[in-house]
Design a protein around this motif. Structure first.
Motif, PDB file in Angstrom:
ATOM      1  N   ILE A   1       0.871  -1.178   0.000  1.00 31.79           N
ATOM      2  CA  ILE A   1       0.000   0.000   0.000  1.00 31.79           C
ATOM      3  C   ILE A   1       0.905   1.224   0.000  1.00 31.79           C
ATOM      4  N   PRO A   2       0.868   2.020  -1.063  1.00 31.22           N
ATOM      5  CA  PRO A   2       1.815   3.133  -1.181  1.00 31.22           C
ATOM      6  C   PRO A   2       1.525   4.225  -0.150  1.00 31.22           C
ATOM      7  N   ALA A   3       2.581   4.970   0.162  1.00 33.84           N
ATOM      8  CA  ALA A   3       2.402   6.103   1.070  1.00 33.84           C
ATOM      9  C   ALA A   3       1.387   7.073   0.446  1.00 33.84           C
ATOM     10  N   GLY A   4       0.545   7.641   1.280  1.00 29.41           N
ATOM     11  CA  GLY A   4      -0.435   8.624   0.780  1.00 29.41           C
ATOM     12  C   GLY A   4      -1.702   7.992   0.241  1.00 29.41           C
ATOM     13  N   PHE A   5      -1.826   6.679   0.366  1.00 28.73           N
ATOM     14  CA  PHE A   5      -2.989   5.962  -0.184  1.00 28.73           C
ATOM     15  C   PHE A   5      -4.309   6.451   0.433  1.00 28.73           C
ATOM     16  N   SER A   6      -4.338   6.492   1.757  1.00 27.46           N
ATOM     17  CA  SER A   6      -5.590   6.885   2.428  1.00 27.46           C
ATOM     18  C   SER A   6      -5.999   8.296   2.048  1.00 27.46           C
ATOM     19  N   ASP A   7      -4.978   9.195   2.023  1.00 27.92           N
ATOM     20  CA  ASP A   7      -5.295  10.588   1.687  1.00 27.92           C
ATOM     21  C   ASP A   7      -5.860  10.683   0.273  1.00 27.92           C
ATOM     22  N   ALA A   8      -5.241   9.942  -0.629  1.00 29.12           N
ATOM     23  CA  ALA A   8      -5.680  10.016  -2.025  1.00 29.12           C
ATOM     24  C   ALA A   8      -7.133   9.548  -2.152  1.00 29.12           C
ATOM     25  N   VAL A   9      -7.436   8.447  -1.470  1.00 23.43           N
ATOM     26  CA  VAL A   9      -8.796   7.918  -1.568  1.00 23.43           C
ATOM     27  C   VAL A   9      -9.791   8.915  -0.987  1.00 23.43           C
ATOM     28  N   THR A  10      -9.422   9.479   0.157  1.00 23.93           N
ATOM     29  CA  THR A  10     -10.335  10.432   0.788  1.00 23.93           C
ATOM     30  C   THR A  10     -10.566  11.634  -0.117  1.00 23.93           C
ATOM     31  N   ALA A  11      -9.491  11.988  -0.874  1.00 29.93           N
ATOM     32  CA  ALA A  11      -9.614  13.146  -1.766  1.00 29.93           C
ATOM     33  C   ALA A  11     -10.396  12.810  -3.033  1.00 29.93           C
TER      34      ALA A  11
END
Ligand SMILES: Nc1ncnc2c1ncn2[C@@H]1O[C@H](COP(=O)(O)OP(=O)(O)OP(=O)(O)O)[C@@H](O)[C@H]1O
Ligand SMILES: [Mg+2]
Lengths: 388, 340
Positions: A103-113
């Motif tokens: 799971i790449p860094a920033g995955f959660s943020d990207a999905v939320t965005a």
């Protein structure tokens, strides 16, 4: 043929001549439910070990790991821990792991965005099936995250008004993501995803009939055909009855078809057919009431379209058609009780979860009450229509 | 175009039909439509003001008036789409307000705007409207074919209406009102925005319907149409029926003064002077090579006028006698032109 039936058949013929009626009423709900079922389904006799390399450390990455550990995947997967991406890579090469997820860094943020980062799957040529399963799991998780956007996009492709879709997308991404992907219902059996999403998508797309029906009324008016209907030897009551009948039949046929096809093709579990039929018919009645209400509230075709969209998306968001609300906060679940689709969905999931048919009685009455309330309100406001 | 034979006396077949009891066990009646003292207000505006008229079987009645005169409102009252504030309407002996459904079954209404389903074919449109009047099965199919033939759309019957030209839509718009064989056909400006050829076709089919005994109520602001099609004409202005009668009767109200147009050469001055002193000639106008006379009974004066021309030394190349038209009547009655 009674004029009421003639009017209903004429409306249905016109509706089905419009390709979007087929797409929205029949194809889209099945496609979305089918996609989800394919995404969540899997080869049950197969077993492999996987690991997650979490470079993200976000909530959604944690959710993914929980998803892999969920009871439904026990038969399929054993989740092991690894120390790093390199560790995972060597274990995959050695055959200790069938596959590994990064799971790449920033995955959660990207999905939320609202965008999506792919989850990388590490596989080996010696275990192509394991890699494929892993890839489909990663995709199904992403697909779930995008479930809302997916239906939105389908709706757009099928011709839903772009303005309302933008509003929907914004609202949907603000919804809390489910902590656990595999939904649970109150019954003894585990609810499969398709058993949730087939009725959820079926009722969602069924609600597009409100827009069709109310716009159709204003088209009859602006096109002068309503005047022709008014000079024919029938009362305005017969005209309204005919048009309501068309909405009812279209709505019931749409959801009924989704129920039959998703049961046969994707193994969705809807519950005992007579109870399901009663719920489908009650929902179709609600469509009639809501359509009549939109007609009384709107003054033009455009207004009707706008009000119908707001109503449709408001109801499906509150009712939990997009986001499984079994785990949602109490407040959200309480809101769902204000919607006929929320009640129906609750009945469908309870039945699919193995609850006895009596569990559907309360929700059925609630849906019927909604149909009666909206129809009564429309009737009370009828002067607004007849005076014009 | 010769004006239709004058009023009251409907064709024999129609008169015979009028004596028969009305179809469907309705009341016996003499006039298909009797409108008495119709009044309808919208707020302060009186759209229709104490209008009375009647139409016999087989008779074509024209309501002629400018925009906003109250034609559509009158028609909506006749068809039961609006209820009158005052007055009454009987169609085929049935009071339209009290027996709306029975009366409506006798009326064929052609709305001012084309009112059809563009996403259905002509055949589907007609079949649908036929079913509203309880036609069904083979009777419906046969009647749809008949009507398609009547409006000359048989070869395009299975095309969607949105693929039709404006004139074809207009024709189908009329056809859609004929399925149930109404006794009264009501048309609200059916030729607006139609090219001359289609207009001709529409006029001819309405004429044909009239001769089969159908009573026709026709509104228009084209006086040529009213003159050509209607046995009797009512002139409506600002909600009031200001005059009514056959073309001839109406024209008589202006005074029977015909225009005689002569195209001539030679000594036009002395010819004009001779005309001025002639009895029955009210005015004389000379310009270039034409002389225009306003004369009572123009045709009768013609020999005297031509004799005067030759004795004055003017050689006449052509003569035309123009009888007064409804345009002139309208101008005379209302002080305004029918069309700007
Ligand atoms: N529904 C309505 N509400 C208010 N006023 C109306 C309504 N219908 C007609 N009127 C008014 O009544 C008058 C007569 O209108 P009507 O439509 O009968 O005229 P018309 O002779 O058919 O004109 P046109 O040749 O333009 O069709 C007009 O002044 C119009 O503004
Ligand atoms: Mg009009």
């Amino acid at each position: 043929m009674h004029p009421v039936v003639a009017i209903a058949l004429k409306d249905l013929r016109q509706r089905l001549r419009d390709r979007s009626a087929w797409v929205l009423g029949f194809i889209a709900p099945m496609a979305v439910a089918g996609l989800i079922s394919v995404a969540f389904g899997g080869a049950q006799s197969f077993h492999t070990s996987v690991a997650v390399v979490d470079d993200d450390h976000g909530a959604i990455a944690t959710g993914f790991t929980q998803f892999l550990r969920s009871p439904d995947l026990h038969d399929l997967l054993t989740v092991r821990t690894v120390s790093s991406r390199a560790d995972a890579q060597s274990k995959v090469a050695d055959g200790v792991l069938g596959a590994a997820f990064v799971i790449p860094a920033g995955f959660s943020d990207a999905v939320t965005a609202g965008s999506s980062e792919p989850i990388t799957v590490l596989g080996s040529v010696d275990a192509t099936v394991a890699a494929q399963v892993a890839r489909s799991l990663a995709e199904s998780f992403t697909a779930h995250l995008e479930g809302v956007q997916l239906s939105v996009r389908t709706a757009v492709a099928a011709g839903a008004p772009a303005s309302s879709v933008a509003a929907l997308a914004a609202q949907a991404s603000a919804q809390p993501l489910p902590e656990q992907v595999q939904p649970q219902a109150s019954g003894a059996r585990t609810l499969t995803a398709v058993s949730y999403y087939a009725p959820a998508m079926g009722t969602f797309f069924m609600f597009f009939a409100i827009g069709f029906g109310s716009r159709g009324w204003f088209l009859e008016r602006s096109g002068g055909t309503l005047e022709r209907l008014s000079v024919a030897p029938l009362g305005i009551g017969a005209v309204l009855a005919g048009k309501s009948l068309a909405t009812f039949v279209y709505g019931a046929a749409s959801l009924g078809t989704v129920a039959v096809v998703s049961s046969l093709l994707f193994g969705a579990d809807w519950g005992p057919p007579p109870v399901v039929a009663a719920l489908v018919l009650a929902l179709a009645l609600t469509l009639v009431g809501l359509t009549a209400l939109v007609i009384t509230l709107a003054r033009t075709e455009r207004q009707a379209e706008g009000i119908a969209s707001i109503l449709t998306f408001g109801l499906v968001l509150l009712g939990g058609n997009f986001v499984f609300i079994g785990q949602a906060p109490d407040a959200v679940r309480a809101l769902a009780r204000l919607t006929p689709n929320g009640w129906a969905l609750r009945a469908f999931t309870d039945l699919a979860g193995g609850a006895p048919w009596t569990a559907a009685v309360g929700p059925l009455l609630a849906v019927l009450a909604f149909a009666v309330a909206t129809s009564a309100l429309a009737f009370a406001l009828r002067r607004r229509v007849l005076a014009r | 175009m010769t004006p239709a034979p004058s009023t009251g006396a409907a064709p024999a077949s129609a008169a015979a039909r009028a004596r028969e009891p009305a179809r469907g066990g309705g009341d016996a009646y003499e006039d298909v439509l009797v409108a008495s003292h119709l009044t309808r207000r919208f707020g302060d505006r009186v759209a229709v003001d104490d209008v009375s008229f009647h139409i016999a079987p087989g008779e074509a009645y024209g309501l002629l008036g400018p925009n906003g005169a109250g034609k559509t409102t009158t028609i909506r009252l006749v068809c039961g789409l609006l209820s009158p504030d005052d007055g009454s309407i009987e169609v085929a002996g049935i009071d339209v307000t009290a027996g709306a459904t029975r009366a409506k079954a006798r009326i064929g209404y052609v709305p001012q705007e084309v009112s059809l389903y563009p996403d259905l074919t002509a055949r589907e449109n007609l079949a649908f409207f036929g079913r509203l009047y309880r036609l069904s099965g083979s009777a419906l199919r046969a009647r749809v074919d008949e009507v398609l033939e009547l409006v000359d759309l048989t070869d395009r019957a299975d095309d969607r209406v949105d693929a039709y030209s404006g004139g074809m839509r207009r024709r189908l718009n009329i056809g859609a009102s004929l399925l149930h064989r109404p006794e009264l056909l009501v048309l609200d400006e059916p030729t607006v925005g139609v090219d001359p050829q289609s207009r001709h076709a529409i006029m001819e089919s309405i004429r044909a319907l009239g001769s089969s005994g159908l009573a026709v109520l026709y509104t228009t602001h084209y006086m040529e149409e009213a003159e050509r099609l209607c046995d009797r004409v009512g002139i409506i202005d600002r909600g009031r029926l200001v005059a009514e009668g056959t073309r001839r009767e109406l024209v008589a109200r202006v005074g029977e003064r015909d225009r005689i147009l002569l195209s001539a050469s030679g000594s036009l001055g002395s010819f004009a002077a001779a005309c001025r002193s002639m009895e029955g000639i009210d005015s004389v106008d000379v310009s270039d090579s034409t002389v225009e006379l306003l004369a009572r009974d123009g045709r009768l004066r013609l020999p005297t006028v031509l004799a005067a021309a030759s004795s004055a030394g003017a050689s006449v190349r052509s003569v035309e006698v123009v009888e007064p038209d409804l345009e002139a009547v309208f101008l005379h009655l209302t002080g305004t032109a029918l069309r700007e």
